[in-house]
Design an enzyme around this catalytic site. Structure first.
Site, PDB file in Angstrom:
ATOM      1  N   LYS A 131       0.891  -1.434  -0.025  1.00 26.17           N
ATOM      2  CA  LYS A 131       0.139   0.226   0.263  1.00 26.17           C
ATOM      3  C   LYS A 131       0.995   1.290   0.024  1.00 26.17           C
ATOM      4  CE  LYS A 131      -2.530   1.038   3.692  1.00 26.17           C
ATOM      5  NZ  LYS A 131      -3.727   0.974   4.615  1.00 26.17           N
ATOM      6  N   LYS A 135       1.858   5.355   0.562  1.00 27.27           N
ATOM      7  CA  LYS A 135       0.662   6.454   0.728  1.00 27.27           C
ATOM      8  C   LYS A 135       0.882   7.440  -0.227  1.00 27.27           C
ATOM      9  CE  LYS A 135       0.564   6.023   5.264  1.00 27.27           C
ATOM     10  NZ  LYS A 135      -1.100   6.436   5.212  1.00 27.27           N
ATOM     11  N   ASP A 142      -3.530   4.927  -0.362  1.00 24.80           N
ATOM     12  CA  ASP A 142      -4.232   5.738   0.974  1.00 24.80           C
ATOM     13  C   ASP A 142      -3.781   7.354   0.527  1.00 24.80           C
ATOM     14  OD1 ASP A 142      -4.757   6.577   3.297  1.00 24.80           O
ATOM     15  OD2 ASP A 142      -3.613   4.668   4.497  1.00 24.80           O
ATOM     16  N   ASN A 201      -4.843   9.170   3.684  1.00 28.29           N
ATOM     17  CA  ASN A 201      -4.930   9.595   4.609  1.00 28.29           C
ATOM     18  C   ASN A 201      -5.893  11.422   4.642  1.00 28.29           C
ATOM     19  OD1 ASN A 201      -1.840   8.445   4.725  1.00 28.29           O
ATOM     20  ND2 ASN A 201      -3.509   7.846   6.352  1.00 28.29           N
ATOM     21  N   GLU A 254      -8.149   4.459  -0.062  1.00 27.92           N
ATOM     22  CA  GLU A 254      -8.442   4.861   1.588  1.00 27.92           C
ATOM     23  C   GLU A 254      -8.157   6.486   1.305  1.00 27.92           C
ATOM     24  OE1 GLU A 254      -6.424   2.817   5.710  1.00 27.92           O
ATOM     25  OE2 GLU A 254      -6.036   1.902   3.309  1.00 27.92           O
ATOM     26  N   GLU A 301     -10.884   3.519   9.983  1.00 31.02           N
ATOM     27  CA  GLU A 301      -9.807   3.784  11.222  1.00 31.02           C
ATOM     28  C   GLU A 301     -10.312   4.814  11.714  1.00 31.02           C
ATOM     29  OE1 GLU A 301      -5.991   6.004  10.035  1.00 31.02           O
ATOM     30  OE2 GLU A 301      -6.784   5.028   7.732  1.00 31.02           O
ATOM     31  N   HIS A 335      -7.562  -2.089  10.291  1.00 33.47           N
ATOM     32  CA  HIS A 335      -5.627  -1.085  10.777  1.00 33.47           C
ATOM     33  C   HIS A 335      -5.203  -1.067  11.712  1.00 33.47           C
ATOM     34  CE1 HIS A 335      -4.517   3.030  11.139  1.00 33.47           C
ATOM     35  NE2 HIS A 335      -3.939   2.614   9.719  1.00 33.47           N
TER      36      HIS A 335
END
Length: 381
Positions: free
Chosen positions: A174, A176, A204, A206, A230, A257, A307
């Site tokens: 995965k 970022k 992901d 965030n 994500e 999460e 997570h």
């Protein structure tokens, strides 16, 4: 389907929090903040017979947050736990959640209190399973094998770290994202070129993007075939915003999460927005809250992937969580250097072709090596 055992009495003599901070050479970057060291807050719950259960409270952000969470546990949670014998870990979880609900509103810290309760619940379940001399996965009728993925691949040459993790036995990865369009595309392209078309990749963000930017990025990144995107937008966007994005996005959406109640998870699962549901045992719920969430997700045909991005105790708890539930999906294992993961989670960091097999040791199956971690301890019992 998991089944809660009927009676698991616990009579605690002591509940402590231990705070650790491990220095790292390279900061860990996300789209919203950077970790300059790796913290961990362990929960140690000891009963009157001297048996000990371990848990871990999520504490990555803010950078000063680990000590505060430890104090929250010792000042607000431990006194309640020591008041009485508990017939079952779920009873303690429900009582803590109910009795601290108004305090969470008054002090404006529902997340912090939920995290401290969650780590405590982990410890109580570890203790309960140890009293029965069973690993958690077996106590609930699960199987010991879990699939993993290497997480947290940073925006700085992620293919180099991914190659290292592949040699260690990981087969899914995965990345970022949220660091600029061209950089995100280049990084995802580098991973796909490294591994070819058959390797599972995820991304992901965030919470980095607006809904409009998230849709645009999903279209730009879709040709590299990530299986999920994500938290592309802020977790506090309305379900209507999430539904609009999910309907138009060519990449399935993952989140969880930052969800913090049975009601929030139930609404998210029922909405059909999220192809992947990702509860975090150390942020909300522990086993008592998250097991029903995972079951609901599976029953609705969603992929369930716990997570975790912290120390080794919470990581092993996440593996036990996944082993209890089974079904398709993966356990997240952070790729970035973290001595507090390595010291506490050994020997569960070297998968066999992506698969970790948990032991028959009771409870979580590990006992944290506090002597080995003593140099990182910043708060004593």
């Amino acid at each position: 389907m998991y089944v809660f055992p009927d009676s698991l009495p616990i009579h605690l003599a002591k509940v402590d929090a231990l705070v650790y901070r491990a220095p790292i050479a390279d900061p860990v970057q996300t789209s919203f903040g950077t970790m300059y060291d790796r913290p961990a807050v362990l929960v140690r719950a000891e009963d009157h017979e001297g048996m000990v259960g371990w848990g871990e409270i999520w504490c990555n952000f803010p950078n000063v947050g680990a000590e505060h969470r430890a104090r929250m546990l010792e000042s607000c949670i431990a006194p309640i736990l020591l008041e009485q014998e508990w017939a079952h870990p779920t009873h303690a979880f429900e009582a803590l959640s109910r009795r601290l609900e108004v305090l969470a509103i008054q002090c404006g810290e529902p997340g912090t209190i939920a995290q401290a309760i969650a780590g405590t619940d982990m410890a109580l379940w570890d203790l309960a399973a140890k009293r029965l001399n069973q690993p958690l996965w077996k106590l609930f009728g699960g199987a010991p094998q879990v699939q993993t993925y290497a997480s947290g691949l940073s925006p700085a040459q992620p293919e180099k770290l991914a190659a290292i993790k592949h040699r260690e036995g990981y087969r899914s990865f995965k990345l970022k994202v949220g660091f600029g369009t061209e950089r995100d595309i280049a990084n995802l392209r580098a991973l796909r070129e490294l591994f070819g078309s058959g390797t599972v990749l995820m991304i992901d963000a965030n919470q980095a993007w607006t809904p409009e930017a998230a849709l645009e990025m999903s279209r730009r990144l879709a040709p590299f075939n990530p299986i999920w995107m994500e938290e592309p937008i802020r977790a506090d966007h309305t379900l209507a915003d999430w539904q609009s994005l999910a309907k138009a996005s060519p990449i399935p959406i993952a989140a969880g999460e930052n969800m913090r109640s049975t009601e929030e998870f139930s609404a998210a699962i029922a909405s059909g927005v999220f192809a992947v549901i990702q509860p975090d045992l150390g942020k909300w719920g522990g086993f008592s809250g998250c097991l029903p969430v995972a079951q609901r997700a599976i029953d609705h045909g969603r992929m369930f992937c716990p997570h975790w991005l912290g120390g080794g105790v919470g990581l092993i708890a996440s593996m036990q969580f996944k082993a209890i539930m089974g079904s398709s999906g993966y356990v997240e294992v952070d790729s970035n250097p973290n001595p507090l993961r390595d010291l506490f989670a050994t020997p569960y960091l070297r998968p066999d072709n992506g698969t970790i097999t948990l032991s028959d040791q009771p409870g979580l199956g590990i006992t944290p090596d506090l002597d080995a971690a003593r140099g990182f301890l910043v708060k004593h019992r």
